[in-house]
Write a protein that holds these residues in place. Structure first.
Motif, mmCIF file in Angstrom:
data_model
loop_
_atom_site.group_PDB
_atom_site.id
_atom_site.type_symbol
_atom_site.label_atom_id
_atom_site.label_comp_id
_atom_site.label_asym_id
_atom_site.label_seq_id
_atom_site.Cartn_x
_atom_site.Cartn_y
_atom_site.Cartn_z
ATOM 1 N N LEU A 1 140.913 37.438 46.323
ATOM 2 C CA LEU A 1 140.853 38.450 45.275
ATOM 3 C C LEU A 1 140.536 39.818 45.868
ATOM 4 N N PRO A 2 141.231 40.858 45.412
ATOM 5 C CA PRO A 2 140.905 42.214 45.865
ATOM 6 C C PRO A 2 139.527 42.643 45.345
ATOM 7 N N HIS A 3 139.005 43.670 45.955
ATOM 8 C CA HIS A 3 137.734 44.236 45.513
ATOM 9 C C HIS A 3 137.874 44.868 44.134
ATOM 10 N N ALA B 1 133.480 49.776 43.927
ATOM 11 C CA ALA B 1 134.028 50.051 42.605
ATOM 12 C C ALA B 1 133.090 49.474 41.547
ATOM 13 N N THR B 2 132.929 50.188 40.459
ATOM 14 C CA THR B 2 132.008 49.729 39.410
ATOM 15 C C THR B 2 132.550 48.518 38.653
ATOM 16 N N GLU B 3 133.883 48.347 38.637
ATOM 17 C CA GLU B 3 134.495 47.202 37.958
ATOM 18 C C GLU B 3 135.598 46.626 38.830
ATOM 19 N N GLN B 4 135.751 45.303 38.767
ATOM 20 C CA GLN B 4 136.815 44.659 39.543
ATOM 21 C C GLN B 4 138.151 44.739 38.826
ATOM 22 N N GLY B 5 138.159 44.652 37.500
ATOM 23 C CA GLY B 5 139.402 44.661 36.755
ATOM 24 C C GLY B 5 140.081 43.304 36.751
ATOM 25 N N ASP B 6 141.327 43.267 36.290
ATOM 26 C CA ASP B 6 142.092 42.026 36.157
ATOM 27 C C ASP B 6 142.849 41.739 37.445
ATOM 28 N N PHE C 1 132.851 56.925 52.497
ATOM 29 C CA PHE C 1 133.060 55.474 52.385
ATOM 30 C C PHE C 1 134.436 55.129 52.935
ATOM 31 N N GLN C 2 134.600 53.860 53.323
ATOM 32 C CA GLN C 2 135.879 53.370 53.820
ATOM 33 C C GLN C 2 136.531 52.495 52.766
ATOM 34 N N ILE C 3 137.854 52.552 52.728
ATOM 35 C CA ILE C 3 138.592 51.825 51.698
ATOM 36 C C ILE C 3 139.873 51.251 52.298
ATOM 37 N N THR C 4 140.179 49.997 51.935
ATOM 38 C CA THR C 4 141.430 49.351 52.336
ATOM 39 C C THR C 4 142.292 49.201 51.093
ATOM 40 N N ILE D 1 142.524 47.792 45.607
ATOM 41 C CA ILE D 1 141.556 47.987 46.683
ATOM 42 C C ILE D 1 141.174 46.612 47.211
ATOM 43 N N TRP D 2 141.530 46.357 48.466
ATOM 44 C CA TRP D 2 141.205 45.053 49.040
ATOM 45 C C TRP D 2 139.736 44.987 49.472
ATOM 46 N N ASN D 3 139.308 45.973 50.192
ATOM 47 C CA ASN D 3 137.931 45.962 50.698
ATOM 48 C C ASN D 3 137.375 47.372 50.707
#
Length: 448
Positions: free
Chosen positions: A102-104, A89-94, A148-151, A81-83
């Motif tokens: 960095l992606p979202h 998101a509750t966590e960004q992850g690795d 919500f919008q998601i890229t 997920i870029w934006n």
């Protein structure tokens, strides 16, 4: 061997059906109720797409309250997920493999939550930013939608290369919803604000999520007590309706109303609306967070009146946007409802025996936590139908009550307050009266 295989097949089918029945989400009062998630791809990007994800709460009387919904899934490939706008998101992850920007979120199984009210306008989108709260469809359709919008990146850039995510989950805010697989459907059509042009999105898939009270919580969450003007007996909630007092093995499971340590137990940390905290209920025989009391109040010549009181015994929970669903055969003759909103629920079009009640906005739509303000009440005025009306055998009491969509524990029918016993009328026959008079005359004649 053939018989054994056939019997094994029958057993497996029966076990599967039984399991489905226990955890099934079919609601006879709202057979078409569900939460539908629509995923619309509106444009392609260099390595993925832009999409609008919308949650529609099509349930008549079941809503999502604070701390709100959480939507999750598992990516089919290695998407990121870029934006995002209107959600996060509750966590960004690795995201260590990305060097420039960095992606979202880089998690394989992201969890998305709604944004809170008051965020900057450049982070908002239509129907967003309600803290994950969704009204039921009957109470307010305009607030029963969240978006919500998601890229998305690394996903493919055509209808043939994009893959639908898997394993959708919906928490609202806890478990309780089971989601089916995403299904590609006819692309959505959008109408411009002036209503003069229709555009079509590039790709659409839908996910349907159904509610199950069994999955949400193994124990009931409410109970019903009864009383009437014609009987001094008050029928309390059945003992241990939602659990039993177990302070010996589980200290702090309940607290006495007049306990001096109550203020310290209900600490400010537990008042955070964005976190899920375990309930702390007042010590009662039923141990339910919510009790509904139905009191048959008055009997008139042409009407009869009922008082309904909802009491919150949970010291850690305010019930916002609460609602009550009641089944009673006299709702087809409901005349007036005081201080509550009302709408009939008629899953069977020719039978009007179910009513949905909820609080008036900005007046009593918030059921406060346990304490002096932890109750709301109203009165219902019914017109009598001479062909059906009676106070006998518990007819004046409800058949079933739901609070916030959960079925409440009712007292056993044989315990309902009945009409007081009436002394039988003397039944003298004409022969008895005649013999009595003759005996009296004979007595007078012999003693004359």
């Amino acid at each position: 061997m053939g018989n054994f295989s056939f019997l094994s097949f029958v057993f497996i089918v029966f076990f599967s059906c039984s399991t489905f029945t226990l955890t099934g989400a079919y609601d006879p009062l709202d057979p078409n109720g569900n939460i539908t998630i629509k995923w619309d791809i509106v444009s392609w990007t260099g390595d993925g797409y832009n999409a609008v994800v919308t949650l529609y709460n099509f349930q008549k009387y079941r809503h999502i309250q604070a701390p709100g919904w959480q939507l999750g899934w598992t990516w089919a490939k290695k998407e990121v997920i870029w934006n995002m706008a209107g959600g996060q998101a509750t966590e960004q992850g690795d995201c260590s493999k990305y060097k420039v920007s960095l992606p979202h979120c880089c998690k394989k199984d992201p969890t998305i939550v709604d944004m809170m009210p008051g965020i900057p306008f450049n982070q908002q989108t239509t129907n967003c930013c309600k803290g994950g709260v969704l009204s039921s469809w009957v109470q307010d359709p305009s607030t029963a939608i969240s978006s919500f919008q998601i890229t998305v990146g690394a996903s493919g850039t055509t209808n043939k290369t994009v893959r639908v995510p898997k394993n959708f989950t919906l928490k609202a805010p806890g478990p309780g919803y089971t989601c089916g697989p995403g299904k590609i459907v006819t692309p959505s059509k959008l109408i411009t604000q002036d209503g003069r042009r229709v555009t079509q999105v590039l790709m659409t898939w839908n996910v349907t999520c159904m509610y199950s009270q069994f999955l949400s919580q193994r124990t009931p969450t409410c109970c019903v007590s009864l009383s009437s003007f014609y009987n001094d007996t008050i029928i309390s909630c059945p003992t241990c309706s939602c659990g039993c007092q177990n302070n010996a093995s589980h200290p702090g499971s309940c607290v006495e109303a007049n306990n001096p340590y109550l203020a310290s137990v209900v600490s400010p940390a537990h008042s955070n609306k964005n976190s899920i905290v375990p309930p702390l209920v007042q010590c009662t025989s039923h141990m339910c967070p919510v009790r509904i009391h139905w009191h048959v109040k008055t009997n008139y010549k042409e009407y009869w009146r009922v008082k309904v009181t909802i009491t919150n015994f949970n010291y850690r929970m305010n019930y916002s946007g609460w609602n009550l669903v009641v089944q009673h055969p006299n709702f087809d003759n409901l005349t007036e409802v005081f201080s509550f909103s009302y709408q009939p629920i008629t899953p069977y079009s020719n039978i009007n025996d179910t009513a949905m009640l909820w609080g008036v906005k900005f007046y009593n739509d918030m059921l406060m936590q346990a304490g002096p303000y932890g109750n709301v009440q109203s009165e219902l005025l019914f017109q009598k139908d001479k062909s059906t009306f009676t106070f006998e055998k518990g007819w004046a009491f409800p058949r079933r009550i739901y609070f916030n969509g959960d079925n409440c524990v009712m007292p056993p029918p044989d315990s309902y307050p009945w009409l007081p016993n009436v002394s039988p009328r003397p039944n003298f026959s004409v022969l008895t009266i005649t013999l009595t008079l003759l005996s009296a005359l004979a007595f007078l004649y012999t003693h004359a």
